[in-house]
Enzyme design. Structure first.
Site, short mmCIF file in Angstrom:
data_model
loop_
_atom_site.label_atom_id
_atom_site.label_comp_id
_atom_site.label_asym_id
_atom_site.label_seq_id
_atom_site.Cartn_x
_atom_site.Cartn_y
_atom_site.Cartn_z
CB CYS A 67 -0.90 -0.06 1.60
SG CYS A 67 -1.58 1.24 1.42
NE ARG A 70 2.12 0.74 3.14
CZ ARG A 70 3.76 0.06 3.38
NH1 ARG A 70 3.87 -0.31 4.43
NH2 ARG A 70 4.24 0.28 2.31
CD1 TRP A 239 -7.19 8.07 -2.08
CD2 TRP A 239 -7.96 8.92 0.40
NE1 TRP A 239 -6.47 9.32 -0.71
CE2 TRP A 239 -6.85 8.86 0.26
CE3 TRP A 239 -9.10 9.22 2.18
CZ2 TRP A 239 -6.31 10.24 1.46
CZ3 TRP A 239 -7.93 9.74 2.71
CH2 TRP A 239 -7.05 10.27 2.76
CD GLU A 244 -6.15 1.91 -6.26
OE1 GLU A 244 -6.17 2.49 -5.14
OE2 GLU A 244 -6.43 0.76 -5.18
N1 ARG Z 1 -7.04 -1.52 -6.40
C1 ARG Z 1 -7.80 -2.44 -5.85
C2 ARG Z 1 -8.95 -1.44 -7.11
O1 ARG Z 1 -9.31 -0.98 -7.62
C3 ARG Z 1 -8.51 -1.63 -4.73
C4 ARG Z 1 -7.26 -1.95 -3.84
C5 ARG Z 1 -7.51 -0.42 -1.88
N2 ARG Z 1 -6.94 1.09 -3.10
C6 ARG Z 1 -7.13 1.72 -1.87
N3 ARG Z 1 -6.75 2.35 -2.81
N4 ARG Z 1 -7.86 1.81 -0.97
O2 ARG Z 1 -10.36 -1.56 -6.92
#
Ligand code: ARG
Length: 381
Positions: A67, A70, A239, A244
């Site tokens: 992560c 953090r 968030w 992602e």
């Molecule tokens: N990578 C994952 C997604 O696209 C989520 C993982 C957690 N990500 C976060 N920003 N807390 O759904």
């Protein structure tokens, strides 16, 4: 004492010492250790106080090597739902989790902890990898409508009686499995799932692609492990970082695979890789994600800012004399890696506890849509 109980005691001791060392004013560790060891002796397990649970969950986040987000670990909100064990009650708390975490767009990092695994008493779980995900429908041949990652999961919930609307972004139901009731399906009420329709700051046609994404990533299939106690159901959420969604979920060839369609609309020459049409489409897709979340007032961060925050986190932790576990392949953003400071260094990929783990038994049973070992990187946490 059984071997299992001895392991529990050893981990409990390590955790309680950590927490008393790091948090001045938590009272003498000795008396708490005596209490815990007596409980373990008598029952094979022990019960965390709320303060221990809260601190343990925060440190589990702090120790999550994959992560990048953090920095804010001390502010994780922890909900104690250890007494909620019936499927209906669990489903209702999952809905509350989403509401509280979403917070009208001002997303709050949150974890909800349900009952731990104790000897001879299997705990509840959910089948879903995340609380909010989109269905994937096989439409003949290799083509998938929706999210190809969840084709098997979608089949599994169909066998339990779920009928999806057949769109590209149908929110899947949650499957809560308890030892008493077995697996049960729960549909998330529409108003609990905040979503953002995607548009581009300059390309008017972008909105016509009909893309959208949900506001809150909430991982639901990892065990929270604190001081020798396992919590198999402890969904946690933060968030999003834009990449992602824009560089993985909507871009990966085995997910929504949107780069060719976007490049075509932009009018890029796709006959040669050297036009870098993929790269250019990626950047525009990521701009659309950040732009749209911002316009809808839903918190999201970009990978440059999040990388800088992570550098601050590294420095803070160094000053506290702590090691920061890190997995380079997950920490470095999936686009513009070397343009961020997190690229230009190495990390210790150490396994520190408390932490979150994918349950190996669940993985073996083929728990649907699990973050399997072969899963390429995407920021977690
Ligand atoms: N990578 C994952 C997604 O696209 C989520 C993982 C957690 N990500 C976060 N920003 N807390 O759904």
């Amino acid at each position: 004492m059984s071997e299992g109980a001895q392991d529990t005691l050893a981990e409990a001791e390590a955790f309680l010492r950590l927490w008393h060392d790091e948090q001045p004013g938590t009272g003498p560790v000795r008396s708490r250790l005596r209490e815990v060891s007596a409980q373990i002796e008598a029952t094979g397990t022990y019960r965390h106080t709320f303060a221990e649970l809260e601190y343990g969950a925060r440190v589990a986040w702090r120790n999550s090597a994959r992560c990048i987000g953090r920095l804010y670990w001390p502010s994780l909100l922890v909900r104690d739902c250890r007494e909620v064990t019936a499927a209906d009650g669990i489903a209702a708390e999952l809905v509350s989790h989403l509401r509280l975490a979403t917070n009208g767009g001002r997303i709050r990092p949150l974890i909800t902890v349900f009952a731990p695994q104790v000897p001879d008493q299997p705990a509840a779980r959910v089948w879903n990898e995340q609380l909010v995900r989109y269905a994937g429908y096989r439409t003949g041949g290799r083509h998938v409508l929706g999210d190809p990652r969840y084709v098997d999961f979608t089949d599994a919930v169909a066998r339990l009686g779920w009928h999806g609307a057949g769109g590209a972004f149908d929110v899947l139901p949650v499957v809560v499995e308890t030892p008493e009731e077995g697996p049960r399906l729960f549909e998330l009420p529409g108003d609990t799932v905040l979503e953002v329709p995607l548009a581009h700051p300059e390309y008017r046609w972008f909105a016509d692609l009909g893309l959208r994404w949900h506001a809150v990533p909430a991982i639901a299939n990892m065990d929270l492990s604190i001081g020798g106690i396992r919590y198999p159901l402890a969904p946690f959420s933060g968030w999003y970082m834009g990449t992602e969604i824009g560089a993985r979920n909507l871009a990966d060839a085995d997910r929504y695979d949107m780069l060719p369609a976007i490049a075509e609309r932009i009018g890029l020459h796709m006959s040669s890789e050297r036009t870098l049409w993929r790269d250019r489409a990626l950047v525009e897709l990521n701009r659309a994600v950040l732009h749209s979340f911002e316009r809808h007032r839903v918190w999201i961060s970009d990978h440059h800012t999040e990388s800088r925050r992570f550098m601050t986190h590294l420095e803070r932790e160094r000053r506290c004399g702590r090691v920061v576990p890190g997995d380079w392949a997950w920490i470095v953003p999936p686009i513009s890696g070397a343009a961020t400071p997190v690229f230009h260094r190495q990390y210790d990929d150490v396994d520190l506890r408390p932490n979150f783990y994918l349950d190996p038994l669940a993985a073996r049973l083929g728990r649907h849509g699990g973050l399997d070992a072969g899963c390429v990187r995407s920021a977690s946490g």
